[in-house]
Design an enzyme around this catalytic site. Sequence first.
Site, short mmCIF file in Angstrom:
data_model
loop_
_atom_site.label_atom_id
_atom_site.label_comp_id
_atom_site.label_asym_id
_atom_site.label_seq_id
_atom_site.Cartn_x
_atom_site.Cartn_y
_atom_site.Cartn_z
N ASP A 138 7.69 22.41 -16.25
CA ASP A 138 6.24 22.35 -16.11
C ASP A 138 6.12 21.61 -17.57
OD1 ASP A 138 5.62 23.58 -13.74
OD2 ASP A 138 4.81 25.51 -14.56
N ARG A 197 6.57 15.32 -10.90
CA ARG A 197 5.60 15.95 -10.30
C ARG A 197 4.34 15.20 -11.19
NH1 ARG A 197 4.78 21.85 -11.80
NH2 ARG A 197 5.93 22.48 -10.13
C1 LIG Z 1 1.56 22.05 -8.02
C2 LIG Z 1 0.87 21.91 -9.24
C3 LIG Z 1 1.65 21.99 -10.35
C4 LIG Z 1 0.96 21.87 -11.64
N1 LIG Z 1 1.80 21.81 -12.77
C5 LIG Z 1 1.24 21.43 -14.00
C6 LIG Z 1 1.98 21.30 -15.36
O1 LIG Z 1 3.14 21.48 -15.21
N2 LIG Z 1 1.02 20.88 -16.27
C7 LIG Z 1 -0.14 20.61 -16.24
O2 LIG Z 1 -0.92 20.36 -17.32
N3 LIG Z 1 -1.04 20.72 -15.15
C8 LIG Z 1 -0.32 21.22 -14.06
N4 LIG Z 1 -1.07 21.32 -12.78
C9 LIG Z 1 -2.49 21.39 -13.19
C10 LIG Z 1 -3.12 20.07 -13.01
O3 LIG Z 1 -3.15 19.17 -14.38
C11 LIG Z 1 -4.80 20.05 -12.80
O4 LIG Z 1 -5.30 20.82 -13.89
C12 LIG Z 1 -5.45 20.78 -11.49
O5 LIG Z 1 -4.32 20.39 -10.51
C13 LIG Z 1 -6.64 20.22 -11.23
O6 LIG Z 1 -6.56 18.97 -11.17
P1 LIG Z 1 -6.81 18.24 -9.66
O7 LIG Z 1 -5.77 17.14 -9.48
O8 LIG Z 1 -6.64 19.15 -8.36
O9 LIG Z 1 -8.10 17.49 -9.65
P2 LIG Z 1 -9.54 17.98 -10.21
O10 LIG Z 1 -10.36 16.66 -10.07
O11 LIG Z 1 -9.74 18.72 -11.45
O12 LIG Z 1 -10.01 18.55 -8.75
C14 LIG Z 1 -10.37 17.99 -7.64
C15 LIG Z 1 -10.85 19.20 -6.73
O13 LIG Z 1 -9.89 20.19 -6.37
C16 LIG Z 1 -10.42 21.31 -6.41
N5 LIG Z 1 -9.95 22.20 -7.44
C17 LIG Z 1 -9.29 21.74 -8.59
N6 LIG Z 1 -9.01 22.95 -9.39
C18 LIG Z 1 -9.35 23.93 -8.72
C19 LIG Z 1 -9.62 25.40 -9.06
N7 LIG Z 1 -8.92 25.88 -10.18
N8 LIG Z 1 -10.17 26.14 -8.40
C20 LIG Z 1 -10.68 25.75 -7.18
N9 LIG Z 1 -10.70 24.19 -6.74
C21 LIG Z 1 -10.30 23.42 -7.58
C22 LIG Z 1 -12.07 21.23 -6.44
O14 LIG Z 1 -12.39 21.11 -5.01
C23 LIG Z 1 -12.17 19.84 -7.12
O15 LIG Z 1 -13.08 19.23 -6.74
C24 LIG Z 1 -0.45 21.35 -11.61
C25 LIG Z 1 -1.06 21.35 -10.39
C26 LIG Z 1 -0.71 21.52 -9.34
C27 LIG Z 1 -1.55 21.48 -7.85
#
Ligand SMILES: Cc1cc2nc3c(=O)[nH]c(=O)nc-3n(C[C@H](O)[C@H](O)[C@H](O)COP(=O)(O)OP(=O)(O)OC[C@H]3O[C@@H](n4cnc5c(N)ncnc54)[C@H](O)[C@@H]3O)c2cc1C
Length: 312
Positions: A136, A187
Amino acid sequence: MLDTASKAFFHTLARSRALKRLASRYGMRRPTSFARRFIAGETIQEAIEAARVVETRGMTETLDLLGESVTNLEEAEAATRAYLRVLETVTASGIGRNLSLKLTQLGLDVDKASAVDNLRKILERAEPAGFFVRIDMENSPYTDVTLEIFETLWQQGHRQIGVVLQSALYRSENDLRRVVALGARVRLVKGAYQEPKAVAYARKADVDAAYARMAKTLVLDGTSPAIATHDPKMIELTRTYAREHNIPADRFEFQMLFGVRRDLQSALVRDGYHVRVYIPFGREWFPYFMRRLGERPANVMFVIRSLLRESA
Ligand SMILES: Cc1cc2nc3c(=O)[nH]c(=O)nc-3n(C[C@H](O)[C@H](O)[C@H](O)COP(=O)(O)OP(=O)(O)OC[C@H]3O[C@@H](n4cnc5c(N)ncnc54)[C@H](O)[C@@H]3O)c2cc1C
């Protein structure tokens, strides 16, 4: 969404010991307790049960034994031993063999060489057993060292490892070109951490635009790319781009977090896409949980409702 003030607020709260004690007391104690929305449970058995449900729904998973920022080598070694036990238990269970871990959990803040040794111990057991191990990405002070450790292991012949890049950071498009050139698995995420303006886009629109550019590069040129987002716009854009460039659906996968947008996960599976769910578990769930609240402050209402139910 992804609003800087809300992220900063939740990152500050995440450092509160009193809040951590309170949350630890109530967050997991019943099947309906609030932390269970985002965390499969405190034990590996609970994570395996969650993984079985995910597999029944036609998806795959990656398991993350929660923990980060350990402050001494004993804790780092304990985390390493815990990961080795997870490897054995997952192997015996028959679920998919895919893990995610954090370098600060293995002691990166204490001593880099020890963290690398700990990671090697995990890989020595994981790789022959057919596991894939994703490192990660943590906040920006760790970007360079994480990529350096990843690239060193890659050069030494480790091929069942992958890394994460965050579109929020200005540097990530360059990093993407470098990692894609290696043929290594990336990723792509937006980035979960509160970052200074010196290194990261402050506006969500800029983070999204960078994500869109990087997703296209990754899907076109990457090895087994993982588009990790719940954002329907990013997902649609990836699908359209892949279709226009005749990239078959089995050349990449979407990844989402346990408990987030299950509707979207199922819709993608119905449309023939691969979806992997990130399943976090373990006792050290508080910082992870607070990052999820910071991403979507509406989740706070859900926590409050659930706490009111607990105390009723
Ligand atoms: C499989 C996976 C692994 C990840 N690994 C890392 C990592 O190693 N390092 C790192 O910095 N980040 C990691 N992340 C987190 C990532 O960086 C984002 O903070 C997170 O995914 C929210 O961003 P988004 O792309 O979903 O878009 P956003 O624009 O934040 O959200 C889009 C939509 O998704 C939904 N949504 C998003 N987050 C949430 C929530 N918490 N609860 C409910 N609904 C939500 C909402 O409907 C929102 O409108 C990971 C995410 C995923 C999916």
